[in-house]
Design a protein around this motif. Sequence first.
Motif: not given
Length: 390
Positions: A135-163
């Motif tokens: 199942h697909g998920c998409t994330f968009v930000t308006q931050s000037d710095s975009g998504f950092t590597a840490e941000n993406l790691q946090m998203i991935e780490a949280s997805l099993p719980g959402l699943s």
Amino acid sequence: MDALEELSRWMITEGRRSGDPVKAVSRFCTDLIAAGVPLWRVNIGQRFANPLLIAWGVVWTPEKTESYDVTHDVMQTDSYVGSSFEYILANRRPLHKNLRRLDPEADHISYHEFAEAGGTDYYATLMYYGDGSMHGCTFVTQSDSGFTAENLQMIEASLPGLSCALEPVTMRKSSRSLLRTYLGDGPSDAVWNGSIKRGERTALDAVVMFTDLRGFTALSDSTSEEEVFDALNTYFDVVVQAVEDAGGDVLKFMGDGILSIFPAADGSSRAEQCSQAAQASQTALAGLTAANSTRAQTGRPLLEIGIGLNAGRVSYGNIGSPGRLDFTVLGAAVNLASRIEGLTKSTGHPVLASSAVAAAAPDLFSSCGTRSVRGISDPVEVFFLRVDAA
């Protein structure tokens, strides 16, 4: 316990028990923002096991969270072809895209729309369920710095719980949508709730509507299979939509026959049910006239139908063997509706009703005399639906 651990704990306990996908996605997004992930828009897509709907999902923004459905037809349009959802499902890997460096010609229109709305960075990834589905998920930000590597790691780490929170919801929605697709709203609810098991039946007052496509045998013999299926789908589309719009349930397709009922609702009268059935019949005839106009322009055979209406006591339930069941409606009222439909060929009226229907809606029907009906010893008076009926 840090914020992400608390989020995962909530998802696998309260979130899973709630059965509320909007609530779960809202909590997921707000907790990630509190943990430092600069989310602006999130789309959690869920794939369906359904012949009519291929997916559903939840879109979160700071202003609102809402769910949506996706039909199979959408998968052939530009909104899906070339999109991030198509990419991650086909390639089975995430997609990270800078929205500030888009190719005007090559990049999908959705990226440009997000960029025009202020989006700076985009991330699409997958959720995996126990049945092997993705199942697909998409994330968009308006931050000037975009998504950092840490941000993406946090998203991935949280997805099993959402699943954990969404998988049971998806399974239930898939099961219920399949029941509704094949049984209709009322019967599917009864089967889902376990109130109708094999051998059990429910008796109720209803108007029975039996619809048949005229000349189907000749059509099958004289045209290709593709043209036959096209004709059937056109006919089914028109009749089913008319029945459902008028408040009825389509119970069964029997070759080119359609069995529908308009059950008595709390506080309703037989006159209301008969009026609903009459309205459905008129709408179906009007819809078929419109469809035939298009078919005539392309040289395809015109379609004609006959409709038989009867009112009375019917029983519906599951019948069959221990390993295979069929949901149907039975009773003398059903048989007579079918027999009355057969009389439409000889009377020249596309809609005929029994005296039980006509008596409840005398302003809509007029008598066309008595007719012999197969299986019934005495002649039966039948009534045609007037052209000027409201």
